[in-house]
Motif scaffolding. Sequence first.
Motif, short mmCIF file in Angstrom:
data_model
loop_
_atom_site.label_atom_id
_atom_site.label_comp_id
_atom_site.label_asym_id
_atom_site.label_seq_id
_atom_site.Cartn_x
_atom_site.Cartn_y
_atom_site.Cartn_z
N ARG A 69 69.28 38.90 -26.31
CA ARG A 69 68.35 40.03 -26.16
C ARG A 69 67.56 40.26 -27.44
NH1 ARG A 69 66.42 44.95 -27.89
NH2 ARG A 69 68.48 45.42 -28.68
N ARG A 70 68.23 40.23 -28.56
CA ARG A 70 67.53 40.51 -29.82
C ARG A 70 66.60 39.36 -30.21
NH1 ARG A 70 71.72 44.25 -33.41
NH2 ARG A 70 71.99 45.79 -31.74
N ASP A 71 66.95 38.15 -29.86
CA ASP A 71 66.04 37.03 -30.09
C ASP A 71 64.78 37.20 -29.24
OD1 ASP A 71 65.48 34.18 -31.05
OD2 ASP A 71 65.42 33.95 -28.88
N ILE A 72 64.95 37.55 -27.98
CA ILE A 72 63.78 37.77 -27.11
C ILE A 72 62.96 38.95 -27.62
CG2 ILE A 72 63.07 38.40 -24.77
CD1 ILE A 72 65.65 36.93 -23.79
N HIS A 73 63.63 39.99 -28.11
CA HIS A 73 62.91 41.15 -28.63
C HIS A 73 62.04 40.78 -29.83
CE1 HIS A 73 62.53 45.60 -28.96
NE2 HIS A 73 62.23 45.29 -30.21
N ARG A 74 62.56 39.90 -30.67
CA ARG A 74 61.78 39.47 -31.84
C ARG A 74 60.54 38.68 -31.46
NH1 ARG A 74 67.01 38.00 -33.72
NH2 ARG A 74 67.77 39.42 -35.33
N GLY B 35 62.44 47.30 -21.94
CA GLY B 35 63.79 46.84 -21.66
C GLY B 35 63.90 45.53 -20.94
N HIS B 36 62.77 44.84 -20.75
CA HIS B 36 62.83 43.57 -20.03
C HIS B 36 63.62 42.52 -20.81
CE1 HIS B 36 58.91 44.64 -17.65
NE2 HIS B 36 59.83 45.58 -17.60
N ASP C 83 64.21 50.84 -28.03
CA ASP C 83 65.01 49.63 -28.19
C ASP C 83 66.10 49.65 -27.13
OD1 ASP C 83 65.76 47.20 -29.43
OD2 ASP C 83 67.33 48.21 -30.58
N PHE C 84 66.25 48.56 -26.41
CA PHE C 84 67.25 48.48 -25.35
C PHE C 84 68.64 48.71 -25.91
CE2 PHE C 84 70.22 46.21 -22.62
CZ PHE C 84 69.86 46.69 -21.36
N ASP C 85 69.46 49.44 -25.16
CA ASP C 85 70.83 49.76 -25.57
C ASP C 85 71.74 48.58 -25.19
OD1 ASP C 85 73.31 50.79 -26.06
OD2 ASP C 85 73.11 52.54 -24.74
N ASP C 86 72.05 47.73 -26.18
CA ASP C 86 72.84 46.53 -25.91
C ASP C 86 74.23 46.85 -25.35
OD1 ASP C 86 71.08 44.37 -26.77
OD2 ASP C 86 71.32 45.17 -28.78
N ASP C 87 74.76 48.02 -25.67
CA ASP C 87 76.10 48.36 -25.20
C ASP C 87 76.17 48.53 -23.69
OD1 ASP C 87 77.04 48.28 -27.80
OD2 ASP C 87 76.85 50.44 -28.12
N THR C 88 75.01 48.66 -23.04
CA THR C 88 75.00 48.83 -21.58
C THR C 88 74.95 47.50 -20.83
OG1 THR C 88 72.58 48.95 -21.39
CG2 THR C 88 73.75 51.01 -21.89
N ALA C 89 74.64 46.42 -21.53
CA ALA C 89 74.48 45.12 -20.86
C ALA C 89 75.73 44.68 -20.09
CB ALA C 89 74.06 44.06 -21.86
N PRO C 90 76.94 44.84 -20.64
CA PRO C 90 78.12 44.43 -19.87
C PRO C 90 78.25 45.16 -18.54
CG PRO C 90 78.70 44.64 -22.19
CD PRO C 90 77.31 45.20 -22.04
N ALA C 91 77.89 46.45 -18.51
CA ALA C 91 77.97 47.20 -17.25
C ALA C 91 76.99 46.63 -16.24
CB ALA C 91 77.67 48.68 -17.50
N SER D 241 59.77 43.39 -33.32
CA SER D 241 58.81 42.37 -32.91
C SER D 241 58.13 41.70 -34.09
CB SER D 241 57.75 43.00 -32.01
OG SER D 241 56.71 42.09 -31.72
N THR D 242 57.97 40.40 -34.00
CA THR D 242 57.25 39.65 -35.03
C THR D 242 55.78 39.46 -34.68
OG1 THR D 242 57.90 37.55 -33.98
CG2 THR D 242 59.34 38.40 -35.72
N HIS D 243 55.34 40.04 -33.55
CA HIS D 243 53.96 39.89 -33.11
C HIS D 243 53.26 41.24 -33.07
CE1 HIS D 243 55.15 35.89 -32.13
NE2 HIS D 243 55.80 36.20 -31.03
N ASP D 244 52.07 41.32 -33.65
CA ASP D 244 51.30 42.55 -33.61
C ASP D 244 50.89 42.88 -32.18
OD1 ASP D 244 51.46 42.96 -36.33
OD2 ASP D 244 49.55 41.97 -36.77
#
Length: 384
Positions: free
Chosen positions: A18-23, A103-104, A362-370, A93-96
């Motif tokens: 998720r964080r890689d995609i967010h970057r 949350g996608h 910023d997406f809440d990573d702690d919810t992904a397992p649910a 994000s690394t892109h302007d």
Amino acid sequence: MQTNVEWGALAESMRTWRRDIHRHPELGFHEHRTAELVAGLLTGWDIEVQTGVGGTGVVGTIRGTLGAGPSIGLRADMDALPMQEKGTVAHRSTHDNVFHGCGHDGHTAILLGVAKHLSAHRAFRGTVHLIFQPAEETLRGGSEMIRDGLFERFHCDEIYALHNNNALPAGKVGVRSGAILSACDLFRIDIQGVGSHAAMPHRSIDPLMIGAAIVQSIQSIVSRNIDPLDTAVVSVCKFIAGTAINVIPDTAMLEGTVRTLSVAAQELTLKRLRDICDGAARMYGCTVEFEHLQSSPPTVNTPEQTDVVRAAAEHVLGVDNVISDVAPLMASEDFAFMLQQRPGSYFFLGHDGLTCHHPAFDFDDDTAPAGAAVFLEIVRRRLG
């Protein structure tokens, strides 16, 4: 049955993806890096992969080892928003002016987590299609996948999707039979009047005055035409006219959006918009053109599949963490097009943090397992 250690490892993998995609966010129909990442991971897990579906969409197919059975689709969206991120997270994000503000990135990571688990646990009947969709924010990606033969090439008896929603606390899931998100219609109104010197308004047909009258008239659509037990929102969001402080312009342009929870309200609202424009043209002796720019239907869940989601969420999260008949949102979603083609259900995943489309979201990573656990339980219940 996954152990706690396995779940912990999967949760950490979803966080990393998720964080890689967010970057590295990408706009609709330009999700090339994201699609490549998804396809590469699926291939590495020995999952059948088809790329380029509906543009930049990816579909992974997992066939169970217990023989023939139903086929279900699980869908995630991959695109980002054309906006500048203003948060300070390390993975920003690394892109302007491109940012995962909805949350996608989290939805994609969740479905990847589901894919990784199912690739190692294929003891079910039938088939699971993992649908990674482009361009949800444009409300066109889902329909493009359908036009590209999504359901002919990847037969689905039913389909499911989720979206984060901070109106619900983290750890909770919201389900609803019927309309859970609104239809979306975009419109433009062009007014052709007659310009004049500001000191000689009697020689003009003032498009500013006409535009203001149209905006006022539009307010009557919901208050005096839509059943109070139905829901509709009409918003004029742009009003462009004039270039000089002492000149009455000859044109004006209005743009706005209509949101409705029923097809009946959608059709009536659009009809009244056209009627108001036609009436203004006759009343003021000018030209008023109404242009319907884009349309998507309400997101309507079928009862049987919504009951499946409810039961799955209650099983993995507990009855107290499932909100039945959750309040609908007036936001829109092009998963609606898929639900017009196949029975299915779209549900909300509660999260802590800011609302979608906030510049510091910023997406809440702690919810992904649910989210992953609910998807997996849906598969278990439908495919055994």
